[in-house]
Design an enzyme around this catalytic site. Structure first.
Site, short mmCIF file in Angstrom:
data_model
loop_
_atom_site.label_atom_id
_atom_site.label_comp_id
_atom_site.label_asym_id
_atom_site.label_seq_id
_atom_site.Cartn_x
_atom_site.Cartn_y
_atom_site.Cartn_z
N ARG A 32 0.83 -1.22 0.00
CA ARG A 32 0.00 0.00 0.00
C ARG A 32 0.87 1.28 0.00
O ARG A 32 0.45 2.29 -0.56
CB ARG A 32 -0.88 0.04 1.25
CG ARG A 32 -1.81 -1.16 1.42
CD ARG A 32 -3.16 -0.90 0.76
NE ARG A 32 -4.06 -2.00 0.94
CZ ARG A 32 -4.98 -2.07 1.90
NH1 ARG A 32 -5.12 -1.09 2.77
NH2 ARG A 32 -5.79 -3.12 1.98
N ASP A 140 -16.95 8.50 7.42
CA ASP A 140 -15.79 7.63 7.21
C ASP A 140 -14.55 8.46 7.55
O ASP A 140 -14.57 9.69 7.51
CB ASP A 140 -15.72 7.14 5.76
CG ASP A 140 -14.86 5.88 5.62
OD1 ASP A 140 -15.43 4.78 5.53
OD2 ASP A 140 -13.61 6.01 5.64
C1 LIG Z 1 -14.29 -2.46 4.89
S1 LIG Z 1 -15.01 -0.86 4.82
C2 LIG Z 1 -16.65 -1.20 5.41
C3 LIG Z 1 -17.69 -0.42 4.65
C4 LIG Z 1 -19.13 -0.77 5.02
N1 LIG Z 1 -19.42 -0.48 6.40
C5 LIG Z 1 -19.44 -2.22 4.73
O1 LIG Z 1 -19.61 -3.00 5.68
O2 LIG Z 1 -19.50 -2.59 3.56
C6 LIG Z 1 -14.23 -0.10 6.26
C7 LIG Z 1 -14.28 1.41 6.24
O3 LIG Z 1 -13.89 1.86 7.54
C8 LIG Z 1 -13.15 3.06 7.38
N2 LIG Z 1 -12.35 3.28 8.60
C9 LIG Z 1 -11.20 2.68 8.97
N3 LIG Z 1 -10.77 3.16 10.14
C10 LIG Z 1 -11.67 4.09 10.54
C11 LIG Z 1 -11.78 4.95 11.66
N4 LIG Z 1 -10.86 4.95 12.63
N5 LIG Z 1 -12.84 5.78 11.73
C12 LIG Z 1 -13.78 5.79 10.74
N6 LIG Z 1 -13.73 5.02 9.65
C13 LIG Z 1 -12.69 4.17 9.55
C14 LIG Z 1 -12.34 2.84 6.12
O4 LIG Z 1 -11.92 4.06 5.53
C15 LIG Z 1 -13.30 2.04 5.26
O5 LIG Z 1 -13.99 2.86 4.35
#
Ligand SMILES: C[S@@+](CC[C@H](N)C(=O)[O-])C[C@H]1O[C@@H](n2cnc3c(N)ncnc32)[C@H](O)[C@@H]1O
Length: 290
Positions: A32, A140
């Protein structure tokens, strides 16, 4: 990558985003961050770490964004949306009949498939929700995914993942090779950048919170702290929806599992204090504030 560069990055990511990398994820970090380093004109990870350590103007946010996993799709895992349609919304239709408002939070909304799936689900209730004030908040950590979400434009591949064809035809317009969500569905969702490690009490209270497929990346203390604070922003009869690989069981007593619906949780009215809960957040908050 040297062991000390890896340790530096692990610590930075844990503090900034909650990402809990095990000691053997060097390949993931390299895959990454090397492209990111090249994009900003640096030869590799060593120079990127030097720049991060130098402080002012450091590409910290870019590094944190590059390490997020944004995988998502419409109606992911289907069952949570069945719960929403069959259990949660019918209960709220009765409980909120007086004030006719609903507030729903998609707490790690990625590129929008989750909040827009919720919006389409609600729209399908038709006249039953006519005249209600419905607010869906999508947050997000990553600004890049929020920008994509706001546009509401999805590729053929993305609309083929999980979205029933009737909903595609009903709620999307084809724009060349892409599909754009209709303005009325887009208008149901507000977007905001938010790090779950930080205080979110200012968001007010919600009837439903989707916090799915993000807690899996966090360590136990961080999860405890987030469950604790989620319970405070949920209405007493509100519902928390977690991802298929996530649970509160054995981690927090801030929520009780729904007796029949897997992945669905209610705030626990009777709580016992857990030693980890109070300790976890101040540390994480301090780290993010730095
Ligand atoms: C795998 S995606 C899940 C998306 C959706 N909730 C789903 O289940 O399909 C995880 C998301 O969490 C966000 N994320 C990671 N760490 C985070 C944090 N500390 N606070 C808020 N969002 C976060 C990432 O940017 C990413 O878009």
């Amino acid at each position: 990558m040297t062991p000390s560069d890896y340790e530096f990055l692990r610590k930075l990511l844990r503090e900034r985003s909650g990402l809990d990398l095990s000691s053997d994820k060097q390949y993931l970090v390299e895959s990454r961050l090397i492209p990111l380093a090249r994009r900003i004109g640096l030869p590799g990870i060593a120079e990127l770490v030097q720049k991060l350590k130098a402080g002012s103007g450091a590409p910290t946010a870019e590094v944190v964004e590059a390490m997020t996993t944004n995988e998502t799709f419409f109606f992911r895992d289907r069952i949570p949306f069945d719960h929403l349609r069959e259990t949660v919304i019918p209960a709220l239709l009765q409980a909120r009949a007086g004030r006719r408002t609903l507030r729903i939070w998609s707490a790690a909304s990625s590129t929008g498939q989750e909040p827009y799936s919720i919006a389409m689900c609600l729209k399908e209730f038709g006249p039953a929700l006519a005249g209600w004030r419905i607010e869906i908040l999508a947050t997000d950590l990553s600004q890049a995914v929020l920008e994509k979400s706001k546009a509401g434009i999805f590729s053929q591949f993305e609309v083929q993942r999980g979205l029933p064809i009737q909903l595609l035809v009903k709620y999307f317009a084809q724009v060349g090779e892409l599909w754009q969500l209709n303005a009325d569905i887009r208008a149901m969702v507000q977007h905001r950048q938010l790090n779950l490690l930080q205080d979110f009490s200012h968001l007010g209270t919600f009837d439903v919170v989707f916090c799915r497929n993000v807690l899996i990346y966090f360590d136990q203390d961080t999860k405890i702290g987030i469950f604790d604070r989620l319970a405070k922003v949920l209405e007493p009869d509100g519902m928390l929806m977690l991802g298929a690989a996530e649970s509160v069981v054995g981690i927090s007593d801030a929520f009780k599992p729904h007796p029949e619906r897997r992945g669905l949780y209610r705030p626990n009215p009777v709580r016992t204090a857990r030693p980890g809960a109070a300790a976890a957040m101040p540390q994480a908050l301090k780290a993010v504030a730095r």
